[in-house]
Design a protein around this motif. Structure first.
Motif, mmCIF file in Angstrom:
data_model
loop_
_atom_site.group_PDB
_atom_site.id
_atom_site.type_symbol
_atom_site.label_atom_id
_atom_site.label_comp_id
_atom_site.label_asym_id
_atom_site.label_seq_id
_atom_site.Cartn_x
_atom_site.Cartn_y
_atom_site.Cartn_z
ATOM 1 N N GLY A 553 13.135 -3.160 -2.184
ATOM 2 C CA GLY A 553 13.725 -2.025 -1.482
ATOM 3 C C GLY A 553 13.163 -0.687 -1.903
ATOM 4 O O GLY A 553 13.647 0.371 -1.470
ATOM 5 N N GLN A 554 12.098 -0.693 -2.707
ATOM 6 C CA GLN A 554 11.538 0.547 -3.240
ATOM 7 C C GLN A 554 10.343 1.019 -2.402
ATOM 8 O O GLN A 554 9.597 0.218 -1.842
ATOM 9 N N LYS A 555 10.172 2.338 -2.364
ATOM 10 C CA LYS A 555 8.995 2.923 -1.737
ATOM 11 C C LYS A 555 7.813 2.816 -2.692
ATOM 12 O O LYS A 555 7.966 2.966 -3.913
ATOM 13 N N VAL A 556 6.628 2.545 -2.136
ATOM 14 C CA VAL A 556 5.412 2.438 -2.942
ATOM 15 C C VAL A 556 4.425 3.491 -2.461
ATOM 16 O O VAL A 556 4.053 3.513 -1.279
ATOM 17 N N ASP A 557 4.009 4.388 -3.368
ATOM 18 C CA ASP A 557 3.044 5.428 -3.024
ATOM 19 C C ASP A 557 1.652 5.017 -3.509
ATOM 20 O O ASP A 557 1.485 4.576 -4.647
ATOM 21 N N TYR A 558 0.655 5.159 -2.639
ATOM 22 C CA TYR A 558 -0.737 4.995 -3.044
ATOM 23 C C TYR A 558 -1.298 6.376 -3.362
ATOM 24 O O TYR A 558 -0.738 7.407 -2.959
ATOM 25 N N ASP A 559 -2.442 6.408 -4.052
ATOM 26 C CA ASP A 559 -3.013 7.703 -4.421
ATOM 27 C C ASP A 559 -3.986 8.193 -3.333
ATOM 28 O O ASP A 559 -4.265 7.502 -2.350
ATOM 29 N N GLN A 560 -4.489 9.398 -3.540
ATOM 30 C CA GLN A 560 -5.355 10.016 -2.543
ATOM 31 C C GLN A 560 -6.644 9.232 -2.363
ATOM 32 O O GLN A 560 -7.189 9.145 -1.251
ATOM 33 N N GLU A 561 -7.150 8.611 -3.436
ATOM 34 C CA GLU A 561 -8.376 7.831 -3.307
ATOM 35 C C GLU A 561 -8.181 6.654 -2.352
ATOM 36 O O GLU A 561 -9.089 6.301 -1.592
ATOM 37 N N THR A 562 -6.994 6.057 -2.378
ATOM 38 C CA THR A 562 -6.709 4.949 -1.462
ATOM 39 C C THR A 562 -6.823 5.421 -0.021
ATOM 40 O O THR A 562 -7.448 4.758 0.823
#
Length: 695
Positions: A553-562
């Motif tokens: 149920g958690q949000k997952v953030d990728y980084d700018q390089e992704t």
């Protein structure tokens, strides 16, 4: 026994060039039968277009060994397994001693005893220039299944099949390539399967097998490491098989396409080849609403992550099969559609022919006779279980039912400005009875024709096992994959399997996978996007900006390089689109696959027959993306003059590039400078800092 004889036949030669229709007869070809100690030999002379072959038939135990130029190219199993085998009263039996034979009018008819008292096998072998037909029956013994069994090693490595069910999790996380290097245990291999499959297999020794049936099969290759291929039809009817004998695997493939047909068009447009389709499934699964979908589209748009469509997948309906919106989660679907269009995307919806029992449309359809009926009790609708509950299935063979369903779809699309559809679920189930005057196999064709009336937006459709499906030219999307490296690798080899059974417009499962697993890691997501950029189409879902872990149920953030590397993959694919579109048009002429194994183009390159992480995209591009952890890989280049698009160097093959540097920002790819389309491919793929090509 009848004496051996030689007979002139009208034969079908092999096809060495692009295939547009079955090859024409070659009156110069000859076939003859000779008898020796313990063996009958059917010999077919070589022609200008076919290599010629011999089928040795052991008479002490009916077994067939196919030879080309004196070397074994394919052989049935012997011993307790038996080559021609059948099940009676729950026990397996097989053909034994040949008791009689005759050669008449180009057909060798064989009669054999079996391991079951009172049962005999009658087999008919009809040789032509590049193949032979093998039809056989069991008389007596009341069999319920007939099957062929082969010694896998006799054919070298085995390919084909399509999406393979395996004990190691296939087709979701495992797709052995070649098939014999793993295990295939596919018990419900049939026309109505959700898996993308055809009853066609081919080998590294340039032989092939096509089983002509509309019944469910039980197919196993190297099950339990037994080294056998068993191809069992769950029916007592005549077993009909074609064995191809050619000079290369590509020629075997072309022979098969001559039977089942090639695409007459491409269902996808140029833009759908050039840009990704963004589907909501892996991003949200069923935890979706209007606000989430608009945020998803906005993030993609604002980050320059281009695409042609935003497609809303499962869980928008009030109930499955109603084709009406859930007002609690989608209060303003027309306004949502308008905003998506304003961002420059088309808008699409997921739909199914399966109507859940608790849907309002179910009772209406049942009352009007619009549903398939139960096979065991045709007085009541057939009820099937799927991943979203219990349902009935629209009977597409009933014109009124089809008209009602299509009318509901078109009203939905017109009212909410929906541009296209993603059809899911199957069009038939073996628990159901076909409409009067129809067979179960008809429903694949009926589903194909229905879907062909709508824009499928590059999501394609999963229909197979019939000529109409081959000719329709649909994009083929894979079964759901997981989100790990194993699924990325399976997605690659599975595309090779699907494209080489006659479905050339392939894409992997959604980039990054799905299957209700935790989201892909950054590296898996980026590497998947990079590999998809070198496939015919890109099918996307997981946003490289951020996604949702539905397991926590958690949000997952990728980084700018992704984001940057994913965007780069999209741009690479879009620059490559003119070359890919050329391959689409070529496939419409020839039937040849766009994404194909190296050995289709380089059949003499023995190492290429076991390469699992490279492919040819058309004749010029060799794709070798990194599909596992780490930053280096070995690249195998066949004979030729290759331009390395990352370094601007020219390499003369055959050669293995060991330790080739492939950090996360590098996608290894090479262009054959002598191949058609090389200049266009180099223009698309060459890194800005790489020198120009020169041989």
């Amino acid at each position: 026994m009848f004496p051996a004889a030689a007979l002139a036949l009208t034969l079908m030669p092999s096809v060495a060039g692009p295939l547009a229709a079955p090859a024409q007869a070659d009156p110069a070809a000859r076939a003859r039968v000779t008898e020796g100690p313990g063996v009958l030999a059917v010999s077919v002379a070589a022609t200008r277009k076919a290599p010629g072959y011999t089928v040795d038939i052991a008479t002490d135990e009916l077994a067939l060994t196919t030879k080309r130029a004196g070397e074994v190219a394919l052989g049935t199993a012997r011993g307790d397994t038996g080559g021609l085998r059948f099940r009676s009263a729950g026990h397996w039996q097989h053909a034994t001693e040949v008791t009689d034979w005759r050669w008449q009018d180009g057909v060798l008819t064989l009669t054999a005893d079996t391991t079951l008292d009172g049962a005999t096998v009658t087999a008919r072998l009809t040789p032509t220039a590049d193949r032979y037909q093998l039809d056989w029956d069991v008389e007596g013994g009341s069999p319920d299944q007939l099957g062929l069994a082969y010694d896998l090693s006799s054919g070298g490595h085995w390919y084909g099949h399509g999406e393979a069910e395996t004990p190691q999790g296939g087709p979701g996380v495992n797709q052995p390539w070649p098939l014999d290097t793993g295990e295939v245990d596919h018990e419900t291999f049939g026309p109505a399967s959700y898996d993308m499959i055809d009853p066609f297999w081919y080998t590294s020794k340039s032989t092939g097998l096509h089983v002509d049936t509309g019944d469910v099969m039980d197919v196993a290759l190297n099950k339990g490491g037994d080294g056998l291929g068993t191809f069992t039809v769950e029916s007592p009817d005549t077993y009909k098989a074609t064995v191809f004998v050619e000079s290369t695997p590509l020629e075997v493939y072309r022979d098969y396409i001559g039977i089942v047909g090639k695409p007459s068009k491409s269902d996808a447009t140029y833009e759908q080849y050039a840009k990704p389709l963004w589907n909501s499934w892996a991003q949200f699964y069923t935890k979706i609403d209007q606000e989430k979908l608009l945020d998803y589209a906005t993030d993609l748009h604002d980050n320059g992550l281009d695409g042609h469509t935003i497609q809303l997948d499962d869980k928008w309906e009030s109930n499955y099969g109603n084709l009406t919106w859930d007002p609690t989660t989608f209060p303003d679907p027309k306004g949502m559609s308008d905003k998506i269009h304003d961002m420059g995307f088309d808008f699409g919806l997921w739909v199914t022919l399966w109507i859940n029992l608790d849907s309002a449309n179910y009772q209406y359809a049942a009352d009007h006779g619009y549903l398939l009926m139960d096979a065991k009790d045709t007085s009541k609708p057939c009820e099937v279980t799927w991943w979203n509950g219990r349902a009935g299935i629209i009977d597409l063979a009933n014109p009124d039912a089809k008209g009602w369903y299509e009318g509901n779809l078109k009203k939905l699309m017109d009212t909410y400005d929906v541009d296209g559809l993603k059809f899911d679920t199957r069009f038939f189930d073996e628990k159901c009875a076909p409409h009067e005057g129809h067979q179960a196999t008809d429903y694949q064709e009926l589903g194909t024709r229905l879907a062909d009336e709508f824009d499928l937006q590059g999501a394609g459709i999963r229909v197979h096992w019939n000529r109409t499906a081959h000719e329709a030219g649909f994009v083929t999307r894979q079964v759901d994959k997981g989100t790990g490296w194993d699924s990325l690798q399976a997605a690659t080899t599975q595309n090779l399997a699907i494209s080489t059974i006659g479905y050339p417009f392939v894409e992997s499962d959604m980039i990054g996978g799905s299957n209700s697993q935790p989201p892909p890691s950054k590296d898996v997501l980026v590497r998947w996007a990079q590999s998809a950029s070198l496939m015919p189409l890109m099918y996307a879902s997981t946003s490289p900006v951020d996604t949702n872990d539905t397991t926590t149920g958690q949000k997952v953030d990728y980084d700018q390089e992704t984001v940057d590397l994913y965007r780069q993959a999209i741009k690479t694919h879009e620059k490559l689109a003119p070359y890919i579109w050329d391959q689409v048009r070529s496939t419409l002429r020839t039937g040849d696959p766009i994404m194909r194994p190296l050995f289709f183009d380089y059949p003499k390159d023995k190492e290429s027959y076991t390469v699992t992480d490279e492919w040819m995209l058309g004749p010029a591009v060799l794709a070798a993306p990194k599909l596992s952890t780490g930053t280096t890989r070995t690249v195998h280049l066949p004979a030729g003059t290759w331009y390395d698009v990352n370094h601007g160097t020219v390499i003369h093959g055959p050669k293995n590039l060991k330790g080739y540097a492939a950090p996360l920002g590098v996608t290894p790819a090479f262009v054959n400078l002598k191949a058609k389309g090389a200049a266009k491919a180099i223009k698309a793929l060459k890194r800005d800092d790489a020198p120009a090509a020169s041989s």
